[in-house]
Design a protein around this motif. Structure first.
Motif, short mmCIF file in Angstrom:
data_model
loop_
_atom_site.label_atom_id
_atom_site.label_comp_id
_atom_site.label_asym_id
_atom_site.label_seq_id
_atom_site.Cartn_x
_atom_site.Cartn_y
_atom_site.Cartn_z
N PRO A 365 50.25 64.82 88.18
CA PRO A 365 49.13 64.49 87.28
C PRO A 365 48.93 62.97 87.18
O PRO A 365 49.89 62.20 87.17
N ILE A 366 47.67 62.57 87.07
CA ILE A 366 47.33 61.14 86.99
C ILE A 366 46.93 60.81 85.57
O ILE A 366 45.97 61.38 85.03
N ALA A 367 47.66 59.88 84.97
CA ALA A 367 47.32 59.38 83.63
C ALA A 367 47.23 57.86 83.71
O ALA A 367 48.12 57.21 84.26
N LEU A 368 46.15 57.30 83.20
CA LEU A 368 45.94 55.85 83.24
C LEU A 368 45.84 55.31 81.82
O LEU A 368 45.03 55.79 81.01
N ARG A 369 46.67 54.31 81.52
CA ARG A 369 46.65 53.64 80.22
C ARG A 369 45.62 52.51 80.27
O ARG A 369 45.69 51.65 81.15
N ILE A 370 44.70 52.52 79.32
CA ILE A 370 43.61 51.55 79.29
C ILE A 370 43.76 50.67 78.06
O ILE A 370 43.67 51.15 76.92
N ALA A 371 43.98 49.38 78.27
CA ALA A 371 44.18 48.45 77.17
C ALA A 371 42.84 47.91 76.69
O ALA A 371 42.10 47.28 77.46
N LEU A 372 42.55 48.15 75.42
CA LEU A 372 41.29 47.73 74.81
C LEU A 372 41.55 47.12 73.44
O LEU A 372 42.54 47.47 72.78
N PRO A 373 40.68 46.23 72.98
CA PRO A 373 40.81 45.71 71.61
C PRO A 373 40.43 46.78 70.60
O PRO A 373 39.88 47.83 70.94
N ILE A 394 41.33 62.72 85.93
CA ILE A 394 42.28 61.70 85.49
C ILE A 394 42.39 61.74 83.98
O ILE A 394 41.38 61.82 83.27
N THR A 395 43.60 61.67 83.46
CA THR A 395 43.83 61.67 82.02
C THR A 395 43.90 60.24 81.51
O THR A 395 44.78 59.48 81.91
N PRO A 396 42.98 59.82 80.64
CA PRO A 396 43.01 58.46 80.10
C PRO A 396 43.87 58.40 78.84
O PRO A 396 43.97 59.37 78.09
N VAL A 397 44.48 57.23 78.61
CA VAL A 397 45.26 56.99 77.40
C VAL A 397 44.89 55.60 76.89
O VAL A 397 45.05 54.60 77.61
N ARG A 398 44.40 55.52 75.66
CA ARG A 398 44.04 54.22 75.10
C ARG A 398 45.26 53.53 74.52
O ARG A 398 46.02 54.13 73.77
N VAL A 399 45.44 52.25 74.87
CA VAL A 399 46.53 51.45 74.32
C VAL A 399 45.97 50.11 73.86
O VAL A 399 44.83 49.75 74.17
N GLY A 400 46.78 49.36 73.11
CA GLY A 400 46.36 48.05 72.63
C GLY A 400 46.45 46.99 73.71
O GLY A 400 47.08 47.18 74.75
N MET A 401 45.84 45.85 73.43
CA MET A 401 45.77 44.79 74.43
C MET A 401 47.14 44.21 74.76
O MET A 401 47.33 43.64 75.83
#
Length: 504
Positions: A365-373, A394-401
């Protein structure tokens, strides 16, 4: 580009929870019409100008040591100007240097300093200026502009009022870098700058007053400053700044970005008060980890082509222009901007190709962590990116900057007009070939060779797929009609001494 109606509905979706506003994006530099102004929120044209900047409380700080946010950049630009500075239109005007010449085919810049002091009567000297500039561009400096000033070979004192900046390679845009607040000239001990403002009252919201200028030709101009020429600078969260303006308790909100744009829909601020800059720069996702699925450039390209940019930008700000390439124009490159091959496909075709690439992946499985404010605009951005990625598997994951991530948002206005700035800023993590091409462009001995090497670097980054362009930076302000000198400009920079027509 014009922004039309923007409506926000309540979380329940049953009825509108906030008012609707129409925010017209005016073309850069064009004055607001009388008809538009008739609907503006007005404050009396008396008393101190109150300016809110989105960020922390403003402070005077050394850019070689700390990163400056918008309030501190405004504070530095106001109290500790550089050799040159930006005017209201984003053009170069004299700062601490009263004039300059460029000689030796662009390899030497000679500046004559004006008569000035550091705020306590101590005269400004060339020796001091050279020391301050060397601190900002030295090898231990954390100044974000230092990597773009490596062409400076040395800075020397020619006379007590004249300095020379000698280059190893020509840089036509050097003055635009020198005009940035990060290169404001600040004396550290005791702390002080050369104006154009002095700090009348300190604190979390300092009061600034125009400094006495001994270079004024007309003695009558050296009068006591009127209250209308003073500026109170406040650094605060966007929601508080917008509310303050909506209540007519301030004249300016500066430093707005896509993050806070949706908050404007919660107010009934008049359309004529909302100004958007024709900002140039980068807005997109840098690929900061290159392992797993992202180790292959074809897979990185699949992520890039999966994202629906039109839907993304429309969800945040109507008619916000999307972007699919790093360079917005040819600039100083010897070739037209590189364009990804997938731009020739429709969005449905792009998504199908990306889905096929994901399906062919055998690594699990593909999971991508996306850093956003943090902020409502970033939440809308994440929702659109996430929907596009989920649609291709693709599974997205929101993370902090500050968190570990695979993709990280880059949202930056270009400080000067070089294609190399765009490429170097996009190359947060690049492959060896792309990085070598960027280094070669930096070291080019002539402008012609530099253009050719920049074109090669653009091609290398396009092939490497180190950056996913999404749009161009969105920068907005709220402006009272009393600030008649305020102008939209590509630098999205609005000096506090260039707000009213009666100030210098």
């Amino acid at each position: 580009m014009k922004l039309g109606f923007l409506r926000v509905t309540g979380a329940s979706g049953k009825s509108p929870a906030v008012r609707t506003i129409r925010a017209a994006l005016l073309a850069g530099g064009i004055a607001v019409s009388a008809a538009a102004l008739s609907g503006c929120d007005r404050r009396p044209d008396t008393g101190v100008v109150v300016a809110s900047a989105i960020g922390a409380p403003p402070r005077v700080a050394d850019a070689s040591r700390v990163l400056l946010d918008t309030p501190s950049r405004l504070m530095m630009d106001s109290t500790a100007q550089g050799l040159v500075r930006f005017d209201a239109a984003g053009q170069i005007e004299p700062g601490l240097a009263e004039r300059w010449i460029v000689i030796d085919g662009g390899m030497s810049y000679i500046f004559r300093l004006r008569e000035g002091d550091w705020g306590d009567g101590t005269p400004v000297t060339a020796d001091q200026v050279v020391t301050m500039l060397e601190r900002q561009i030295g090898p231990n400096s954390r100044n974000p502009l230092a990597p773009f000033l490596t062409a400076i070979d040395e800075i020397v004192v020619m006379t007590p009022q004249v300095i020379e900046v000698r280059l190893s390679r020509p840089r036509p845009d050097l003055l635009k870098l020198f005009a940035q607040p990060e290169l404001a000239l600040l004396r550290l001990r005791p702390s002080g700058g050369s104006g154009p403002f002095r700090v009348l009252r300190r604190g979390r919201a300092p009061l600034l007053r125009p400094a006495f200028d001994p270079n004024q030709a007309d003695p009558d101009d050296q009068r006591e400053a009127k209250p209308e020429e003073d500026v109170r600078l406040i650094g605060e969260r966007a929601a508080r700044a917008i509310a303050r303006f909506a209540n007519r308790d301030s004249d300016l909100v500066s430093g707005g970005s896509f993050v806070d744009w949706p908050l404007l829909a919660t107010t009934d601020i008049a359309a004529g008060n909302v100004r958007v800059d024709p900002a140039v720069g980068l807005f997109g996702l840098a690929i900061v980890r290159r392992d797993g699925f992202l180790a292959d450039p074809a897979n990185r390209a699949a992520v890039a082509e999966a994202i629906d940019r039109t839907a993304l930008t429309a969800a945040i700000a109507p008619a916000w222009d999307p972007a699919d390439r790093i360079l917005p124009d040819i600039l100083d490159s010897a070739a037209l901007p590189q364009v990804p091959a997938w731009t020739l496909l429709t969005q449905d075709e792009r998504r199908a190709a990306a889905r096929q690439r994901v399906a062919a992946w055998t690594g699990g499985p593909i999971a991508l962590r996306i850093a956003l404010p943090a902020g409502p605009g970033a939440t809308l951005l994440y929702a659109q990116v996430a929907a596009s990625l989920i649609a291709v598997g693709i599974t997205p994951v929101r993370v902090g900057m500050r968190d570990a991530a695979d993709l990280k948002l880059v949202d930056a206005v270009a400080p000067y007009d070089s294609a190399r700035w765009y490429l170097a800023t996009a190359c947060v993590v690049c492959g060896e070939v792309a990085q070598a091409a960027l280094d070669a462009a930096r070291e080019a001995p002539t402008l012609a060779e530099r253009g050719a090497r920049i074109a090669a670097a653009d091609a290398a980054l396009n092939e490497d797929v180190a950056f996913i362009p999404l749009a161009r930076p969105l920068r907005w302000s709220l402006v009272s009609p009393r600030l008649r000198q305020w102008q939209a400009n590509p630098r999205a920079w609005h000096p506090l001494n260039r707000l009213r027509a009666d100030t210098n």
